[in-house]
Design a protein around this motif. Structure first.
Motif, PDB file in Angstrom:
ATOM      1  N   ASP A  79      -4.439   4.099  11.844  1.00 48.96           N
ATOM      2  CA  ASP A  79      -3.362   4.889  12.454  1.00 48.96           C
ATOM      3  C   ASP A  79      -3.418   6.334  11.953  1.00 48.96           C
ATOM      4  N   LYS A  80      -3.509   7.262  12.909  1.00 52.51           N
ATOM      5  CA  LYS A  80      -3.689   8.680  12.550  1.00 52.51           C
ATOM      6  C   LYS A  80      -2.398   9.352  12.067  1.00 52.51           C
ATOM      7  N   ARG A  81      -1.293   8.620  12.095  1.00 56.22           N
ATOM      8  CA  ARG A  81      -0.027   9.224  11.674  1.00 56.22           C
ATOM      9  C   ARG A  81       0.146   9.234  10.161  1.00 56.22           C
TER      10      ARG A  81
ATOM     11  N   SER B  20       6.468  -2.467  14.970  1.00 56.16           N
ATOM     12  CA  SER B  20       6.434  -3.446  13.889  1.00 56.16           C
ATOM     13  C   SER B  20       7.268  -4.684  14.220  1.00 56.16           C
TER      14      SER B  20
ATOM     15  N   GLN C 276       4.538   0.381   1.891  1.00 57.31           N
ATOM     16  CA  GLN C 276       4.864  -0.757   2.745  1.00 57.31           C
ATOM     17  C   GLN C 276       4.383  -2.064   2.124  1.00 57.31           C
TER      18      GLN C 276
ATOM     19  N   TYR D 148       0.835  -1.202   0.000  1.00 56.04           N
ATOM     20  CA  TYR D 148       0.000   0.000   0.000  1.00 56.04           C
ATOM     21  C   TYR D 148       0.869   1.250   0.000  1.00 56.04           C
TER      22      TYR D 148
ATOM     23  N   ARG E 118      -5.330  -2.270  11.604  1.00 57.41           N
ATOM     24  CA  ARG E 118      -4.728  -1.362  12.596  1.00 57.41           C
ATOM     25  C   ARG E 118      -3.965  -0.241  11.910  1.00 57.41           C
TER      26      ARG E 118
ATOM     27  N   HIS F  12       5.491  -6.839  16.982  1.00 60.65           N
ATOM     28  CA  HIS F  12       4.223  -7.426  16.542  1.00 60.65           C
ATOM     29  C   HIS F  12       4.433  -8.385  15.367  1.00 60.65           C
ATOM     30  N   ASN F  13       5.220  -7.957  14.395  1.00 59.01           N
ATOM     31  CA  ASN F  13       5.358  -8.738  13.173  1.00 59.01           C
ATOM     32  C   ASN F  13       6.039 -10.075  13.429  1.00 59.01           C
TER      33      ASN F  13
ATOM     34  N   LEU G 283      -3.532  -6.822  10.828  1.00 59.69           N
ATOM     35  CA  LEU G 283      -2.556  -5.738  10.948  1.00 59.69           C
ATOM     36  C   LEU G 283      -2.931  -4.578  10.034  1.00 59.69           C
TER      37      LEU G 283
ATOM     38  N   SER H  47       9.295   4.815  16.256  1.00 54.44           N
ATOM     39  CA  SER H  47       8.149   4.254  16.974  1.00 54.44           C
ATOM     40  C   SER H  47       7.397   3.248  16.107  1.00 54.44           C
ATOM     41  N   ILE H  48       7.329   3.512  14.806  1.00 54.55           N
ATOM     42  CA  ILE H  48       6.659   2.550  13.912  1.00 54.55           C
ATOM     43  C   ILE H  48       7.461   1.249  13.863  1.00 54.55           C
TER      44      ILE H  48
HETATM   45  P1  FAD Z   1      -1.884   1.736  19.834  1.00 49.89           P
HETATM   46  O1  FAD Z   1      -0.415   1.539  20.126  1.00 49.89           O
HETATM   47  O2  FAD Z   1      -2.881   1.559  20.949  1.00 49.89           O
HETATM   48  O3  FAD Z   1      -2.070   3.164  19.157  1.00 49.89           O
HETATM   49  C1  FAD Z   1      -3.358   3.667  18.804  1.00 49.89           C
HETATM   50  C2  FAD Z   1      -3.143   4.866  17.895  1.00 49.89           C
HETATM   51  O4  FAD Z   1      -2.321   5.842  18.558  1.00 49.89           O
HETATM   52  C3  FAD Z   1      -2.385   4.514  16.609  1.00 49.89           C
HETATM   53  O5  FAD Z   1      -3.273   4.072  15.589  1.00 49.89           O
HETATM   54  C4  FAD Z   1      -1.719   5.799  16.273  1.00 49.89           C
HETATM   55  O6  FAD Z   1      -2.615   6.628  15.563  1.00 49.89           O
HETATM   56  C5  FAD Z   1      -1.422   6.420  17.630  1.00 49.89           C
HETATM   57  N1  FAD Z   1      -0.041   6.164  18.054  1.00 49.89           N
HETATM   58  C6  FAD Z   1       0.515   4.979  18.418  1.00 49.89           C
HETATM   59  N2  FAD Z   1       1.803   5.137  18.756  1.00 49.89           N
HETATM   60  C7  FAD Z   1       2.064   6.455  18.611  1.00 49.89           C
HETATM   61  C8  FAD Z   1       3.220   7.251  18.780  1.00 49.89           C
HETATM   62  N3  FAD Z   1       4.378   6.727  19.213  1.00 49.89           N
HETATM   63  N4  FAD Z   1       3.127   8.581  18.518  1.00 49.89           N
HETATM   64  C9  FAD Z   1       1.970   9.131  18.083  1.00 49.89           C
HETATM   65  N5  FAD Z   1       0.833   8.425  17.891  1.00 49.89           N
HETATM   66  C10 FAD Z   1       0.883   7.116  18.145  1.00 49.89           C
HETATM   67  N6  FAD Z   1       2.567  -1.834  13.317  1.00 49.89           N
HETATM   68  C11 FAD Z   1       2.945  -3.132  13.264  1.00 49.89           C
HETATM   69  O7  FAD Z   1       2.737  -3.863  14.238  1.00 49.89           O
HETATM   70  N7  FAD Z   1       3.533  -3.646  12.147  1.00 49.89           N
HETATM   71  C12 FAD Z   1       3.783  -2.894  11.025  1.00 49.89           C
HETATM   72  O8  FAD Z   1       4.342  -3.412  10.052  1.00 49.89           O
HETATM   73  C13 FAD Z   1       3.385  -1.518  11.060  1.00 49.89           C
HETATM   74  N8  FAD Z   1       3.587  -0.702  10.006  1.00 49.89           N
HETATM   75  C14 FAD Z   1       3.184   0.597  10.061  1.00 49.89           C
HETATM   76  C15 FAD Z   1       3.385   1.413   8.962  1.00 49.89           C
HETATM   77  C16 FAD Z   1       2.960   2.748   8.998  1.00 49.89           C
HETATM   78  C17 FAD Z   1       3.171   3.616   7.781  1.00 49.89           C
HETATM   79  C18 FAD Z   1       2.343   3.271  10.156  1.00 49.89           C
HETATM   80  C19 FAD Z   1       1.901   4.714  10.197  1.00 49.89           C
HETATM   81  C20 FAD Z   1       2.150   2.462  11.250  1.00 49.89           C
HETATM   82  C21 FAD Z   1       2.574   1.131  11.240  1.00 49.89           C
HETATM   83  N9  FAD Z   1       2.402   0.292  12.335  1.00 49.89           N
HETATM   84  C22 FAD Z   1       2.783  -1.032  12.255  1.00 49.89           C
HETATM   85  C23 FAD Z   1       1.839   0.788  13.585  1.00 49.89           C
HETATM   86  C24 FAD Z   1       0.362   0.424  13.695  1.00 49.89           C
HETATM   87  O9  FAD Z   1      -0.407   1.301  12.891  1.00 49.89           O
HETATM   88  C25 FAD Z   1      -0.121   0.509  15.165  1.00 49.89           C
HETATM   89  O10 FAD Z   1       0.159   1.784  15.707  1.00 49.89           O
HETATM   90  C26 FAD Z   1       0.594  -0.511  16.013  1.00 49.89           C
HETATM   91  O11 FAD Z   1       0.462  -1.782  15.410  1.00 49.89           O
HETATM   92  C27 FAD Z   1      -0.003  -0.550  17.422  1.00 49.89           C
HETATM   93  O12 FAD Z   1      -1.361  -0.873  17.304  1.00 49.89           O
HETATM   94  P2  FAD Z   1      -2.375  -0.659  18.488  1.00 49.89           P
HETATM   95  O13 FAD Z   1      -3.738  -1.049  18.032  1.00 49.89           O
HETATM   96  O14 FAD Z   1      -1.830  -1.352  19.719  1.00 49.89           O
HETATM   97  O15 FAD Z   1      -2.357   0.861  18.637  1.00 49.89           O
END
Ligand code: FAD
Length: 140
Positions: A68-70, A27, A49, A7, A64, A30-31, A61, A22-23
């Motif tokens: 993600d709002k980032r 990752s 990715q 994507y 999730r 979890h991965n 995944l 942090s990503i």
């Molecule tokens: P939580 O940790 O509870 O987070 C909830 C929301 O809070 C997130 O959706 C995000 O919007 C925000 N958030 C989380 N951490 C932060 C931070 N440090 N700073 C600011 N805001 C934050 N996760 C994986 O496990 N594997 C991947 O391969 C992966 N690839 C990603 C690629 C991209 C481009 C992005 C943006 C994120 C990726 N993530 C990946 C992270 C994933 O989106 C989740 O944040 C993560 O898996 C944790 O999920 P959670 O439901 O426990 O969310």
């Protein structure tokens, strides 16, 4: 059943080292736990990715990641069933789009992620991994 998805998305805010860190931290943990491998490319305000793994795990995944709002404007460029992984050695390799070698630029001029085909995006990622400076963490 193994699948691969690729994507593209747009970063919300600057793509800082802290954001990448942090990503990648989330990752890798979890991965590894869920048998997902792949590559995260970032730069020029975009993320590209590839996620490979069991279909259910990848779908969970992706849900999730979508929330993600980032990042925003998340768009799937490719989704396919696979018999073997292309990026199976890494929980999540990381490479910068700015590492693009001039030869890659010549091969893939004016790469525009939102209008690229899945095959073009896969070719870019493969070239970047081969010619850039990927940070790779092996699946142990
Ligand atoms: P939580 O940790 O509870 O987070 C909830 C929301 O809070 C997130 O959706 C995000 O919007 C925000 N958030 C989380 N951490 C932060 C931070 N440090 N700073 C600011 N805001 C934050 N996760 C994986 O496990 N594997 C991947 O391969 C992966 N690839 C990603 C690629 C991209 C481009 C992005 C943006 C994120 C990726 N993530 C990946 C992270 C994933 O989106 C989740 O944040 C993560 O898996 C944790 O999920 P959670 O439901 O426990 O969310």
């Amino acid at each position: 059943m193994l699948i691969r998805i690729l994507y593209v998305s747009r970063a919300v805010g600057p793509q800082t080292t802290a954001l990448t860190g942090s990503i990648l931290t989330a990752s890798l943990e979890h991965n590894k736990l869920h048998g997902i491998t792949g590559v995260l490319c970032q730069g020029q305000g975009f993320f590209l990715q590839v996620l490979e793994g069991d279909r259910s795990a990848v779908n969970r995944l992706y849900g999730r990641i979508l929330a993600d709002k980032r990042h925003q404007d998340v768009e799937i460029l490719l989704m396919e069933e696979i018999t073997e992984r292309s990026f199976g050695n890494w929980s999540m390799a990381h490479v910068h789009l700015s590492d693009m070698d001039p030869m890659v630029t010549l091969k893939l001029p004016e790469f525009a992620p939102y209008s690229a085909t899945g095959a073009q995006a896969m070719a870019l990622i493969t070239e970047l991994l081969a010619s850039g400076h990927p940070i790779t963490r092996p699946v142990l």
